[in-house]
Design a protein around this motif. Structure first.
Motif, short mmCIF file in Angstrom:
data_model
loop_
_atom_site.label_atom_id
_atom_site.label_comp_id
_atom_site.label_asym_id
_atom_site.label_seq_id
_atom_site.Cartn_x
_atom_site.Cartn_y
_atom_site.Cartn_z
N ASN A 64 -81.37 -65.37 -13.63
CA ASN A 64 -80.44 -64.95 -12.61
C ASN A 64 -80.32 -66.11 -11.73
O ASN A 64 -81.18 -67.16 -11.96
CB ASN A 64 -80.87 -63.68 -11.87
CG ASN A 64 -79.63 -62.86 -11.36
OD1 ASN A 64 -78.85 -63.79 -10.60
ND2 ASN A 64 -79.61 -61.73 -11.41
N GLN A 65 -79.42 -66.07 -10.62
CA GLN A 65 -79.17 -67.03 -9.41
C GLN A 65 -78.83 -68.49 -10.04
O GLN A 65 -79.37 -69.47 -10.11
CB GLN A 65 -80.69 -67.27 -8.86
CG GLN A 65 -81.22 -65.88 -8.12
CD GLN A 65 -82.47 -66.20 -7.17
OE1 GLN A 65 -83.40 -66.64 -7.75
NE2 GLN A 65 -82.31 -65.72 -6.04
N ARG A 67 -77.02 -71.82 -10.78
CA ARG A 67 -76.48 -72.84 -9.64
C ARG A 67 -76.00 -74.17 -10.20
O ARG A 67 -76.99 -74.80 -10.98
CB ARG A 67 -77.32 -73.11 -8.69
CG ARG A 67 -76.96 -74.00 -7.39
CD ARG A 67 -76.08 -73.50 -6.53
NE ARG A 67 -75.64 -74.11 -5.38
CZ ARG A 67 -74.93 -73.84 -4.40
NH1 ARG A 67 -74.46 -72.76 -4.47
NH2 ARG A 67 -74.63 -74.64 -3.35
N SER A 110 -84.02 -69.31 -6.63
CA SER A 110 -83.04 -69.93 -5.97
C SER A 110 -82.98 -71.45 -6.22
O SER A 110 -82.80 -72.22 -5.18
CB SER A 110 -82.94 -69.45 -4.44
OG SER A 110 -82.94 -68.41 -4.14
N TYR A 155 -83.87 -67.17 1.43
CA TYR A 155 -82.81 -68.04 0.82
C TYR A 155 -82.43 -69.27 1.50
O TYR A 155 -83.12 -69.22 2.64
CB TYR A 155 -81.61 -67.03 0.71
CG TYR A 155 -81.55 -65.62 0.11
CD1 TYR A 155 -81.46 -65.66 -1.22
CD2 TYR A 155 -81.95 -64.64 0.83
CE1 TYR A 155 -81.84 -64.44 -2.03
CE2 TYR A 155 -82.34 -63.49 0.18
CZ TYR A 155 -82.05 -63.33 -1.07
OH TYR A 155 -82.21 -61.96 -1.58
N SER A 193 -76.21 -64.27 0.96
CA SER A 193 -75.52 -65.32 0.26
C SER A 193 -75.26 -66.34 1.47
O SER A 193 -74.66 -66.32 2.48
CB SER A 193 -74.14 -65.01 -0.17
OG SER A 193 -73.76 -66.03 -1.09
N ASP A 244 -72.22 -61.33 -2.55
CA ASP A 244 -72.39 -63.01 -2.91
C ASP A 244 -71.00 -63.57 -3.04
O ASP A 244 -70.13 -63.04 -3.61
CB ASP A 244 -73.24 -62.95 -4.31
CG ASP A 244 -74.43 -62.58 -4.16
OD1 ASP A 244 -75.34 -63.26 -3.41
OD2 ASP A 244 -74.75 -61.41 -4.36
N CYS A 246 -68.93 -67.87 -3.64
CA CYS A 246 -69.06 -69.57 -3.82
C CYS A 246 -67.70 -69.75 -3.65
O CYS A 246 -66.77 -69.24 -3.61
CB CYS A 246 -69.53 -69.73 -5.15
SG CYS A 246 -68.47 -69.53 -6.70
N SER A 287 -73.72 -59.76 -10.62
CA SER A 287 -74.56 -59.91 -9.60
C SER A 287 -74.64 -61.33 -8.83
O SER A 287 -74.73 -61.36 -7.43
CB SER A 287 -76.03 -59.81 -9.86
OG SER A 287 -76.60 -60.65 -10.60
N ARG A 288 -74.49 -62.37 -9.40
CA ARG A 288 -74.46 -63.84 -8.96
C ARG A 288 -73.22 -64.58 -9.51
O ARG A 288 -73.05 -64.40 -10.82
CB ARG A 288 -75.91 -64.44 -9.05
CG ARG A 288 -76.97 -63.86 -8.38
CD ARG A 288 -76.71 -63.40 -6.94
NE ARG A 288 -78.09 -62.70 -6.28
CZ ARG A 288 -79.02 -63.32 -5.82
NH1 ARG A 288 -79.27 -64.64 -6.01
NH2 ARG A 288 -80.06 -62.43 -5.51
N SER A 290 -71.40 -68.64 -9.52
CA SER A 290 -71.66 -70.14 -9.02
C SER A 290 -70.36 -70.82 -9.97
O SER A 290 -70.09 -70.45 -11.35
CB SER A 290 -72.95 -70.85 -9.67
OG SER A 290 -72.92 -72.14 -9.19
#
Length: 307
Positions: A64-65, A67, A110, A155, A193, A244, A246, A287-288, A290
């Motif tokens: 997850n997470q 980026r 993260s 975070y 976030s 969340d 972006c 959930s996330r 980017s």
């Protein structure tokens, strides 16, 4: 030419250190996987090509997470068989995975690229359960501790050579460390976030001090903090039931609700517009999210459904 991070304190250490996400132990993170989806962003508008979705991780653990650190690579947090979390670098052209950390006694969450491009940063859960920001050189040199006196960090988001930090407490706080003796509190009770607004000196976050109900769902106000002027302004409401987000570019904001992706043009005050739907057998909601700097790839983390 590379710039140098203006760290007001750091300590080299002899072995790879670590991170943690926020208030939950690493072992409690839900099983999830990372997917890549094609997109475009140009003068004609923004589009997501849902049918192009490609799964890049496949395990019953926590991946997850995601980026993006450039247009060809992303980093994400990944659990091994023991539940330890490491930062992983993925290059999609050759489908290659590289461990940026390998720390059996600590966890890194993260992951992100620093402004100078020389480090992968993480929130680290250390052996004594401290949670601070650590920097891992991309050339695999010795890691360095950033902001030794600010903990526990849940975070963060880079703004140039400094990072806005979500500090866990009662209440949680979002702070900006101008210097060791000048750690400015932006707000209490921020959302998790935290994102830099492209092309500006602004850090954007959710203000969770007031619950606003839209169509039966709780939402919060999006706010921006100008780190040069130390001023906070409203950017309107976030997508209801979502936390969340972006930035696609300076004025386009992307959020997810369930399996749907939504876009809002904050400079025009336009309402949230659905731009794509993403579903995959065996997986639940997004959930996330980017997006790559060129706007051509979106990374999505989806919860894995229990069998």
């Amino acid at each position: 030419m590379h710039t140098t991070l203006q760290k007001y304190v750091y300590f080299p250490t002899s072995f790879l250190f670590l991170i943690y996400l926020t208030i939950h132990p690493a072992q409690s993170q839900e099983a999830s996987d990372v997917f890549l989806v094609d997109a475009k962003n140009n003068i004609l508008g923004f589009a997501v090509f849902s049918g192009s979705a490609r799964q890049i991780t496949d395990s019953d653990r926590y991946d997850n997470q995601p980026r993006f650190i450039n247009d060809e690579q992303l980093v994400f947090a990944s659990a091994d068989q023991s539940g330890n979390i490491d930062a992983i670098l993925y290059t999609w052209e050759n489908e290659r995975f590289v461990n940026m950390t390998r720390t059996p006694e600590q966890s890194e969450f993260s992951p992100d690229l620093t402004s100078c491009g020389q480090y992968i940063s993480t929130v680290t859960v250390e052996e004594d359960s401290s949670q601070r920001i650590w920097l891992y050189p991309v050339n695999f040199g010795e890691p360095e501790l950033l902001y030794d006196d600010i903990s526990p960090v849940g975070y963060y988001a880079w703004q140039g050579e400094k990072a806005a930090l979500f500090v866990i407490g009662e209440p949680n706080r979002l702070v900006f460390p101008y210097a060791r003796d000048d750690v400015y509190t932006i707000i209490e009770n921020p959302g998790r976030s935290i994102q830099q607004r492209p092309g500006t000196k602004e850090i954007v976050f959710l203000d969770k001090n007031a619950n606003i109900v839209v169509d039966g769902k709780t939402t919060f106000e999006l706010k921006s903090f100008d780190s040069e002027r130390r001023e906070t302004h409203s950017l309107g409401l976030a997508l209801e039931g979502s936390e969340d987000f972006c930035w696609v570019d300076k004025n386009k904001l992307l959020m997810a609700s369930g399996n749907d992706l939504y876009l809002r043009k904050v400079n025009k005050g336009i309402e949230w517009e659905k731009v794509g739907t993403f579903t995959y057998p065996g997986y639940g909601t997004i959930s996330r999210i980017s997006i790559s700097p060129n706007g051509k790839k979106i990374a999505l983390a989806l919860h894995r459904l229990q069998e």
